[in-house]
Design a protein around this motif. Structure first.
Motif, PDB file in Angstrom:
ATOM      1  N   VAL A 110       0.849  -1.185   0.000  1.00  0.00           N
ATOM      2  CA  VAL A 110       0.000   0.000   0.000  1.00  0.00           C
ATOM      3  C   VAL A 110       0.891   1.243   0.000  1.00  0.00           C
ATOM      4  O   VAL A 110       1.768   1.382   0.848  1.00  0.00           O
ATOM      5  CB  VAL A 110      -0.939   0.006   1.230  1.00  0.00           C
ATOM      6  CG1 VAL A 110      -1.718   1.303   1.308  1.00  0.00           C
ATOM      7  CG2 VAL A 110      -1.893  -1.183   1.179  1.00  0.00           C
ATOM      8  N   VAL A 111       0.629   2.148  -0.959  1.00  0.00           N
ATOM      9  CA  VAL A 111       1.425   3.370  -1.058  1.00  0.00           C
ATOM     10  C   VAL A 111       0.631   4.612  -0.655  1.00  0.00           C
ATOM     11  O   VAL A 111       1.193   5.700  -0.580  1.00  0.00           O
ATOM     12  CB  VAL A 111       2.019   3.561  -2.469  1.00  0.00           C
ATOM     13  CG1 VAL A 111       3.041   2.480  -2.769  1.00  0.00           C
ATOM     14  CG2 VAL A 111       0.931   3.605  -3.521  1.00  0.00           C
ATOM     15  N   GLY A 112      -0.662   4.448  -0.418  1.00  0.00           N
ATOM     16  CA  GLY A 112      -1.460   5.589   0.008  1.00  0.00           C
ATOM     17  C   GLY A 112      -2.938   5.335  -0.144  1.00  0.00           C
ATOM     18  O   GLY A 112      -3.373   4.249  -0.516  1.00  0.00           O
ATOM     19  N   TYR A 113      -3.703   6.369   0.158  1.00  0.00           N
ATOM     20  CA  TYR A 113      -5.156   6.327   0.045  1.00  0.00           C
ATOM     21  C   TYR A 113      -5.585   7.186  -1.124  1.00  0.00           C
ATOM     22  O   TYR A 113      -5.126   8.325  -1.271  1.00  0.00           O
ATOM     23  CB  TYR A 113      -5.821   6.816   1.334  1.00  0.00           C
ATOM     24  CG  TYR A 113      -5.647   5.856   2.477  1.00  0.00           C
ATOM     25  CD1 TYR A 113      -6.558   4.820   2.665  1.00  0.00           C
ATOM     26  CD2 TYR A 113      -4.578   5.948   3.346  1.00  0.00           C
ATOM     27  CE1 TYR A 113      -6.401   3.918   3.698  1.00  0.00           C
ATOM     28  CE2 TYR A 113      -4.412   5.054   4.383  1.00  0.00           C
ATOM     29  CZ  TYR A 113      -5.334   4.034   4.554  1.00  0.00           C
ATOM     30  OH  TYR A 113      -5.169   3.143   5.572  1.00  0.00           O
ATOM     31  N   ALA A 114      -6.487   6.662  -1.939  1.00  0.00           N
ATOM     32  CA  ALA A 114      -6.906   7.343  -3.164  1.00  0.00           C
ATOM     33  C   ALA A 114      -7.675   8.634  -2.892  1.00  0.00           C
ATOM     34  O   ALA A 114      -7.716   9.508  -3.740  1.00  0.00           O
ATOM     35  CB  ALA A 114      -7.754   6.410  -4.021  1.00  0.00           C
ATOM     36  N   LEU A 115      -8.283   8.770  -1.729  1.00  0.00           N
ATOM     37  CA  LEU A 115      -9.124   9.933  -1.472  1.00  0.00           C
ATOM     38  C   LEU A 115      -8.477  10.968  -0.566  1.00  0.00           C
ATOM     39  O   LEU A 115      -9.136  11.896  -0.109  1.00  0.00           O
ATOM     40  CB  LEU A 115     -10.466   9.475  -0.876  1.00  0.00           C
ATOM     41  CG  LEU A 115     -11.261   8.521  -1.781  1.00  0.00           C
ATOM     42  CD1 LEU A 115     -12.528   8.076  -1.089  1.00  0.00           C
ATOM     43  CD2 LEU A 115     -11.573   9.164  -3.108  1.00  0.00           C
ATOM     44  N   ILE A 116      -7.181  10.815  -0.287  1.00  0.00           N
ATOM     45  CA  ILE A 116      -6.453  11.775   0.541  1.00  0.00           C
ATOM     46  C   ILE A 116      -5.227  12.236  -0.244  1.00  0.00           C
ATOM     47  O   ILE A 116      -4.410  11.423  -0.676  1.00  0.00           O
ATOM     48  CB  ILE A 116      -6.017  11.147   1.883  1.00  0.00           C
ATOM     49  CG1 ILE A 116      -7.237  10.730   2.682  1.00  0.00           C
ATOM     50  CG2 ILE A 116      -5.173  12.135   2.680  1.00  0.00           C
ATOM     51  CD1 ILE A 116      -6.922   9.998   3.964  1.00  0.00           C
ATOM     52  N   GLY A 117      -5.098  13.526  -0.421  1.00  0.00           N
ATOM     53  CA  GLY A 117      -3.970  14.077  -1.159  1.00  0.00           C
ATOM     54  C   GLY A 117      -2.639  13.787  -0.490  1.00  0.00           C
ATOM     55  O   GLY A 117      -2.554  13.673   0.732  1.00  0.00           O
ATOM     56  N   GLN A 118      -1.615  13.637  -1.310  1.00  0.00           N
ATOM     57  CA  GLN A 118      -0.265  13.409  -0.814  1.00  0.00           C
ATOM     58  C   GLN A 118       0.680  14.379  -1.511  1.00  0.00           C
ATOM     59  O   GLN A 118       0.416  14.841  -2.612  1.00  0.00           O
ATOM     60  CB  GLN A 118       0.166  11.972  -1.092  1.00  0.00           C
ATOM     61  CG  GLN A 118      -0.671  10.971  -0.345  1.00  0.00           C
ATOM     62  CD  GLN A 118      -0.165   9.559  -0.548  1.00  0.00           C
ATOM     63  OE1 GLN A 118       0.967   9.333  -0.934  1.00  0.00           O
ATOM     64  NE2 GLN A 118      -1.020   8.598  -0.280  1.00  0.00           N
TER      65      GLN A 118
END
Length: 187
Positions: free
Chosen positions: A49-57
């Motif tokens: 997992v590299v991140g959440y699709a609905l939270i900006g990075q």
């Protein structure tokens, strides 16, 4: 007094059970039906997992498509805007600094062509999406750094563009995290 007290206690107990037990269980049950099972939609790359699709990075490396600026430094624990208006001198300095930085990293772009979303933070400070225009204006930089043809990057942006909801509601968007994961998979 007794005639009013007993019904009041009963009503309090019923409402306590409804609002503290039944309602949260119903909402949790409905959330299980949502994408990600109520735990968020994760994005994976190379099996992790590299991140959440609905939270900006935050993406600032020239090899990647840059994200929209964040007023909360991409801290999902505290979603917020800056609450500074367009006439605030501090806000104007911050936006000008973002414009100057963008132009340094994207020398082929004219100031007037920069989409506002690349230099202004969203209301939540965690916007994960850009417009297709904001993604495409970065293609020349990425093509140069990665030695890729611009046509291939344009196709990648187009392939990762989501149209309006039901074809009617809202603008087309590009999820920056998903786009950058797809970019890393190009060879």
């Amino acid at each position: 007094m007794k005639t009013n007290l007993i019904p009041a206690i009963r009503l309090t107990v019923v409402m306590l059970i409804l609002t503290s037990v039944i309602y949260p269980l119903v909402v949790a049950g409905i959330a299980k039906l949502a994408p990600g099972g109520g735990k968020g939609v994760t994005v994976e790359a190379k099996g992790r997992v590299v991140g959440y699709a609905l939270i900006g990075q935050k993406f600032t490396d020239d090899r990647y498509f840059n994200s929209r600026p964040s007023a909360v430094e991409y801290n999902a624990a505290g979603s917020a805007g800056s609450n500074k208006g367009p006439s605030n001198p501090d806000y104007l300095k911050m936006v000008q600094a973002r414009i100057d930085t963008f132009l340094v990293h994207n020398p082929t772009v004219k100031k007037a062509d920069i989409p506002a979303e690349l230099v202004t933070a969203s209301g939540s400070g965690l916007d994960p999406d850009l417009s297709p225009a904001a993604a495409k204006i970065q293609i020349a930089r990425i093509a140069k750094v990665r030695s890729l043809p611009t046509e291939r990057l344009t196709q990648l942006v187009d392939a990762n563009t989501n149209g309006p909801l039901l074809g009617l509601f809202g603008p087309s968007t590009v999820n920056v995290l998903k786009l950058n994961v797809a970019l890393d998979q190009l060879r």
